[in-house]
Scaffold this active site. Structure first.
Site, PDB file in Angstrom:
ATOM      1  N   LYS A   1     -30.305   6.840  -6.845  1.00 36.94           N
ATOM      2  CA  LYS A   1     -29.442   5.751  -7.322  1.00 36.94           C
ATOM      3  C   LYS A   1     -30.065   5.257  -8.618  1.00 36.94           C
ATOM      4  CE  LYS A   1     -26.322   2.312  -6.678  1.00 36.94           C
ATOM      5  NZ  LYS A   1     -24.902   2.421  -6.321  1.00 36.94           N
TER       6      LYS A   1
ATOM      7  N   SER B   1     -27.198  -2.944  -9.456  1.00 39.29           N
ATOM      8  CA  SER B   1     -27.200  -4.388  -9.701  1.00 39.29           C
ATOM      9  C   SER B   1     -26.789  -5.085  -8.412  1.00 39.29           C
ATOM     10  CB  SER B   1     -26.259  -4.748 -10.853  1.00 39.29           C
ATOM     11  OG  SER B   1     -24.941  -4.290 -10.600  1.00 39.29           O
TER      12      SER B   1
END
Length: 234
Positions: A37, A41
């Site tokens: 990944k 956020s």
């Protein structure tokens, strides 16, 4: 080594769950499967450090013990587009660093699934480079994840068209993900055929609603998501 970039038509369409389904499927073939990944956020704080919920999910489900900074080099607190969150944190997202981490993981795994952040055109950098740009920089084919219900046709067709025509990306296919239980939306059944006709993209399959993802097991994923693993490794 083979890699695949998993992107979506939007945020919250189930990319993480779809990525887990693909990983579970490929594990049955005996391959060493890793997940990366690159940018996240909306992270939470654990022991004073930001942690991606998606990365935590993968670690719990598959027992990964890779260095979190290797599989998730950029992790931001603000629950906004990663490029904006990076600016708020005074961090510059580097595709070179991401590719470097990818190459390190390539020495560990036979196949690596790279999950994007948000939709295909969600900006990852302050200069508005997107998931599409990252997939291109990493030279990876993409799998598009879409919600299963009403509205999926427009979003999916636009995403597939942009990936191919604007960024010249190889689209391996589309996965539809059912996000709600007891959904009587008739478009869940008709959308895949329409998207197939409009884009000529392979419909890899559909993922049924599975309840609380945190309670899922690898074995359960292997039962609910069944397709030819050769779609991802040939």
């Amino acid at each position: 080594m083979r890699g695949i970039f998993i992107t979506g038509t939007d945020t919250e369409v189930g990319k993480t769950f779809a990525t887990a389904c693909i990983a579970a499927l490929l594990l049955k073939t005996g391959l060493r499967v890793g997940i990366m990944k690159p940018v996240a956020s909306g992270a939470y704080i654990d022991n004073g450090k930001p942690v991606s919920g998606d990365v935590a999910f993968f670690k719990k489900l598959f027992g990964f013990n890779d260095d979190p900074k290797l599989i998730n080099p950029y992790c931001f607190i603000d629950p906004i587009a990663p490029g904006l969150a990076a600016g708020n944190a005074n961090v510059k997202v580097s595709f070179d660093i991401i590719n470097g981490n990818y190459n390190k993981l390539a020495k560990i795994y036979d196949i690596l699934l790279v999950e994007g952040a948000g939709g295909l055109l969600s900006p990852l950098t302050e200069t508005f480079l997107t998931n599409a740009d990252l997939a291109k920089a990493m030279d990876l084919p993409v799998v598009v994840v879409s919600k299963a219900g009403l509205g999926a046709i427009n979003q999916t067709v636009i995403t597939v068209d942009y990936a191919r025509r604007v960024k010249d990306l190889t689209v391996l296919g589309v996965i539809f993900n059912c996000l709600e239980s007891g959904n009587n939306d008739p478009s869940i059944k008709t959308n895949p055929g329409v998207v197939k006709e409009m884009t000529n993209a392979r419909i890899i399959g559909s993922i049924p609603y599975c309840g609380d993802a945190e309670e899922i097991s690898v074995e359960r994923l292997q039962k609910i998501f069944q397709c030819d693993p050769g779609l991802f490794i040939n």
